[in-house]
Design a protein around this motif. Structure first.
Motif, short mmCIF file in Angstrom:
data_model
loop_
_atom_site.label_atom_id
_atom_site.label_comp_id
_atom_site.label_asym_id
_atom_site.label_seq_id
_atom_site.Cartn_x
_atom_site.Cartn_y
_atom_site.Cartn_z
N PRO A 176 10.93 13.50 11.87
CA PRO A 176 10.66 13.10 10.97
C PRO A 176 9.36 13.34 10.71
CG PRO A 176 10.09 11.57 13.09
CD PRO A 176 10.95 12.53 13.67
N GLU A 177 8.66 12.92 9.68
CA GLU A 177 7.10 13.56 8.73
C GLU A 177 6.38 13.84 10.45
OE1 GLU A 177 6.43 11.64 4.85
OE2 GLU A 177 8.40 11.77 3.73
N GLU A 178 5.67 12.89 10.63
CA GLU A 178 5.14 13.78 11.48
C GLU A 178 4.54 14.59 12.17
OE1 GLU A 178 7.22 10.20 13.45
OE2 GLU A 178 6.99 10.74 11.29
N CYS A 179 6.55 15.12 12.34
CA CYS A 179 6.76 16.27 12.66
C CYS A 179 6.10 17.79 12.04
CB CYS A 179 7.62 16.70 13.66
SG CYS A 179 7.97 14.77 15.09
N ALA A 180 5.93 17.24 10.86
CA ALA A 180 5.48 18.82 10.37
C ALA A 180 4.34 19.14 9.87
CB ALA A 180 5.45 17.69 8.35
N ASP A 181 3.63 19.11 10.53
CA ASP A 181 1.93 19.36 11.19
C ASP A 181 2.18 20.09 12.27
OD1 ASP A 181 -0.14 20.14 12.08
OD2 ASP A 181 -1.19 18.67 10.49
N VAL A 182 1.99 21.32 12.79
CA VAL A 182 2.22 21.85 14.42
C VAL A 182 1.20 21.00 14.60
CG1 VAL A 182 2.40 24.13 15.70
CG2 VAL A 182 3.08 23.88 13.21
N GLU A 183 -0.26 20.80 14.46
CA GLU A 183 -1.35 20.60 15.56
C GLU A 183 -1.37 18.96 15.86
OE1 GLU A 183 -4.77 21.98 13.94
OE2 GLU A 183 -4.26 24.19 13.70
N LEU A 184 -0.92 18.09 14.37
CA LEU A 184 -0.41 17.14 15.03
C LEU A 184 0.72 16.16 15.54
CD1 LEU A 184 -2.40 15.87 11.95
CD2 LEU A 184 -3.38 16.25 14.24
N ALA A 185 1.87 17.30 15.75
CA ALA A 185 3.07 16.22 15.69
C ALA A 185 3.36 16.17 17.09
CB ALA A 185 4.42 18.00 15.34
N PRO A 186 3.94 14.80 17.55
CA PRO A 186 3.81 14.25 19.43
C PRO A 186 4.88 15.58 19.98
CG PRO A 186 4.99 13.22 17.51
CD PRO A 186 4.56 13.91 16.66
N PRO A 187 4.92 15.21 21.22
CA PRO A 187 5.55 15.85 21.96
C PRO A 187 7.14 15.56 21.45
CG PRO A 187 3.91 15.04 22.86
CD PRO A 187 3.46 14.52 22.42
N SER A 188 7.97 14.97 20.85
CA SER A 188 8.90 14.38 21.18
C SER A 188 9.75 15.24 20.19
CB SER A 188 9.05 12.91 20.53
OG SER A 188 8.15 12.92 19.23
N CYS A 189 9.23 16.29 19.72
CA CYS A 189 8.97 16.66 17.99
C CYS A 189 9.73 17.97 18.41
CB CYS A 189 8.11 17.42 17.30
SG CYS A 189 7.10 15.97 16.28
N VAL A 190 11.31 18.36 17.65
CA VAL A 190 12.01 19.49 18.68
C VAL A 190 11.96 21.27 18.33
CG1 VAL A 190 14.40 20.15 18.79
CG2 VAL A 190 14.36 17.88 19.25
N ASN A 191 11.02 20.52 16.84
CA ASN A 191 10.22 21.66 16.11
C ASN A 191 9.52 21.74 15.36
OD1 ASN A 191 10.78 24.44 14.97
ND2 ASN A 191 12.87 24.71 14.58
N PRO A 192 8.29 21.18 15.88
CA PRO A 192 7.38 21.08 15.22
C PRO A 192 7.16 22.10 13.99
CG PRO A 192 6.70 21.00 17.44
CD PRO A 192 7.99 21.91 16.88
N GLY A 193 6.38 21.80 12.58
CA GLY A 193 6.32 22.51 11.05
C GLY A 193 7.41 22.96 10.84
N THR A 194 8.73 22.65 10.85
CA THR A 194 9.64 23.09 9.87
C THR A 194 10.31 21.56 9.33
OG1 THR A 194 11.25 22.52 12.24
CG2 THR A 194 10.12 25.40 11.79
N ALA A 195 11.59 21.74 9.48
CA ALA A 195 12.31 21.27 8.88
C ALA A 195 11.93 19.35 9.61
CB ALA A 195 13.75 21.34 8.98
N THR A 196 11.71 18.74 8.02
CA THR A 196 11.49 17.16 8.26
C THR A 196 13.10 16.58 7.29
OG1 THR A 196 9.81 17.26 7.32
CG2 THR A 196 9.40 17.61 9.23
N ALA A 197 12.95 14.97 7.88
CA ALA A 197 13.99 14.39 7.36
C ALA A 197 12.72 13.99 5.99
CB ALA A 197 14.50 13.55 7.66
N SER A 198 14.20 13.53 4.72
CA SER A 198 13.67 13.18 3.39
C SER A 198 15.28 13.72 2.34
CB SER A 198 11.99 14.20 2.95
OG SER A 198 12.32 15.36 2.58
N MET A 199 14.55 12.96 1.34
CA MET A 199 15.60 13.02 -0.03
C MET A 199 15.35 13.75 -0.75
SD MET A 199 17.87 9.75 0.30
CE MET A 199 17.92 10.24 -1.09
N GLU A 200 14.08 14.62 -0.32
CA GLU A 200 14.42 15.60 -1.16
C GLU A 200 14.02 16.62 -0.39
OE1 GLU A 200 9.83 18.76 -2.49
OE2 GLU A 200 9.37 16.89 -1.42
N GLN A 201 14.36 16.26 1.37
CA GLN A 201 14.94 17.69 1.38
C GLN A 201 16.79 17.85 1.89
OE1 GLN A 201 13.59 20.47 3.65
NE2 GLN A 201 15.30 21.15 3.61
#
Length: 484
Positions: free
Chosen positions: A337-362
């Motif tokens: 999800p979009e909260e994983c887009a920020d490396v510093e604020l990403a929760p521990p559950s994120c697989v690859n913070p700061g990279t691809a996130t789900a969205s219609m644009e993506q």
């Protein structure tokens, strides 16, 4: 940047695992074809390690990961892998630059080998060697640079973790295009019943095991470090492959009335191909969905191919081409999800913070990139296979400081003499090419088409001069009489 020893050790193992996939592919394809074709099929896979590695060493890595020049990498950047060493990492990496080049070279080796399953029994060996060399320069290298080498698609925001676009879509759709040129296999009425029957199912199972084992280096290694992303990619690969394996078995059971080991093996490969572009960006539940999509949609594509009459001998398009396509598109839906887009604020559950996130644009970007890769691969492959050598007694290539003269061409010659029916024996016997080497006339193979083919890729002749080295590596000791 500093080199991490743990990541370096991990990536050395991953490089070996990906290298093992090509022999695995040889067994997989070799078991699926008829007994009279097994050695040819296996040789086509193994020889890719030689041809692709040479191209990769000379200019391939530079075209993929060199400084951007027009729309590919500058071949002068790492010509002959110069500028890379064992003690320094490339920017934003933690492994030696030479190790990164070696690891990526394994991808370049297996990608053209994937296509061999489509045109089984219809490609002569010498044209095949030329074809894969040119294909690497004109198809693989541009897409690798655009997606992984910092090219325009990477800057636009397209993601491909381990080769859904770069490997599977390009190879799968190029294989489909090759069928338009080579046509269907010639099969007698006596052989029609056993036309598509695998001659050695244990070979298929062994090849599947080697491919599956190597795929952990393929996907987990694409994290380029010992990290949580590598762990996620490995686990996701196992889940997707296992789910696709079982569902393909069930579908095959319902469709054909009995379960089969071959269908089970093909299903696992479809799952691995489909999860490849998304492996390092999704949660395990996403891998489960991709496994279901791989089994149902890739199976449907394989059946559709039969209805359309394309003689894709080993379903390369349905399994690899469409598998990579589906995984690339669904990445836009299944990524973190979009909260994983920020490396510093990403929760521990994120697989690859700061990279691809789900969205219609993506989703839109991924779909456009997959469609463009499919269309580009088809068109350029058709151009390669249908390109004609100009009929002339003196053809000059503006190539640095030397020119090439072609003699004894009195008729239009398709670039790839893919079938014994293409030319008569008398015509094939006329095929002789001589190139002057600073005043000396030496025989050479039509592999020199590789050099002239870089012209449309690099836009101008002047930028091809750094490939002058290819001339010396391709010169042979005997002239060609016939492509057979």
């Amino acid at each position: 940047m500093a080199v991490e020893l743990t990541s370096t050790a991990f990536m050395m193992v991953c490089m070996a695992l990906v290298q093992l996939m090509t022999p695995g592919l040889a067994f997989f394809y070799g078991g699926l074809v008829k007994d009279t074709s097994v050695l040819t099929m296996m040789m086509q896979s193994f020889v890719s390690m030689g041809v692709a590695s040479i191209v990769w060493f000379l200019v391939g890595f530079s075209l993929c990961f060199g400084e951007t020049m027009y729309f590919v990498g500058d071949p002068r950047t790492y010509l002959g892998l110069r500028g890379l060493n064992t003690n320094e990492a490339l920017p934003d990496q933690t492994i030696p630059g030479l190790l990164f080049a070696g690891y990526q070279g394994m991808f370049a080796v297996i990608t053209p080998a994937l296509m061999t399953g489509a045109f089984a029994d219809r490609f002569r060996f010498k044209p095949y060697l030329i074809f894969i060399a040119v294909w690497l320069v004109l198809v693989y290298a541009p897409w690798c640079h655009w997606v992984w080498g910092g090219g325009w698609l990477a800057q636009w925001g397209v993601w491909d973790f381990a080769g859904g676009i770069v490997v599977h879509v390009t190879a799968g759709f190029s294989a489909l295009a090759s069928l338009i040129v080579v046509g269907k296999r010639e099969v007698s009425e006596e052989e029609a019943e056993d036309h598509d029957r695998p001659h050695n199912v244990p070979f298929v199972a062994l090849g599947t095991a080697l491919l599956w084992f190597g795929w952990f280096g393929f996907n987990a290694g694409s994290a380029l470090a010992t990290s949580g992303t590598a762990v996620g990619a490995a686990v996701n690969s196992e889940i997707a492959a296992s789910v696709a394996l079982f569902l393909w078995l069930i579908i095959d059971w319902i469709h054909r009335g009995r379960p089969g080991l071959v269908g089970l093996c093909v299903g696992s490969i479809a799952g691995l191909a489909t999860v490849t572009p998304a492996a390092g960006f999704i949660q395990p539940w996403g891998a489960f969905i991709l496994g279901c999509a791989a089994a149902t949609l890739c199976y449907a594509c394989c059946e559709l191919r039969k209805k359309l009459g394309f003689d894709d001998a080993l379903d390369v398009w349905g399994v690899h081409g469409m598998g990579g396509f589906i995984g690339t598109v669904l990445l836009g839906v299944l990524a973190d999800p979009e909260e994983c887009a920020d490396v510093e604020l990403a929760p521990p559950s994120c697989v690859n913070p700061g990279t691809a996130t789900a969205s219609m644009e993506q989703l839109g970007k991924q779909t456009c990139a997959a469609l463009l890769a499919a269309v580009y691969s088809v068109l350029v492959t058709l151009v390669i296979l249908k390109a004609r050598v100009v009929t002339s007694k003196s053809i000059t290539y503006a190539w640095g400081s030397f020119a090439a003269s072609c003699a004894n061409f009195s008729y239009p010659l398709p670039f790839a003499c893919v079938s014994p029916r293409v030319h008569s024996p008398d015509q094939r016997d006329q095929m002789q090419v001589f190139l002057p080497l600073h005043g000396m006339v030496m025989p050479t193979t039509l592999s020199l088409g590789l050099m002239s083919s870089c012209v449309p890729v690099l836009t101008s002749f002047s930028h091809c001069c750094s490939l002058h080295t290819l001339y010396y590596t391709i010169v042979c000791t005997t002239r060609i009489r016939a492509w057979r």
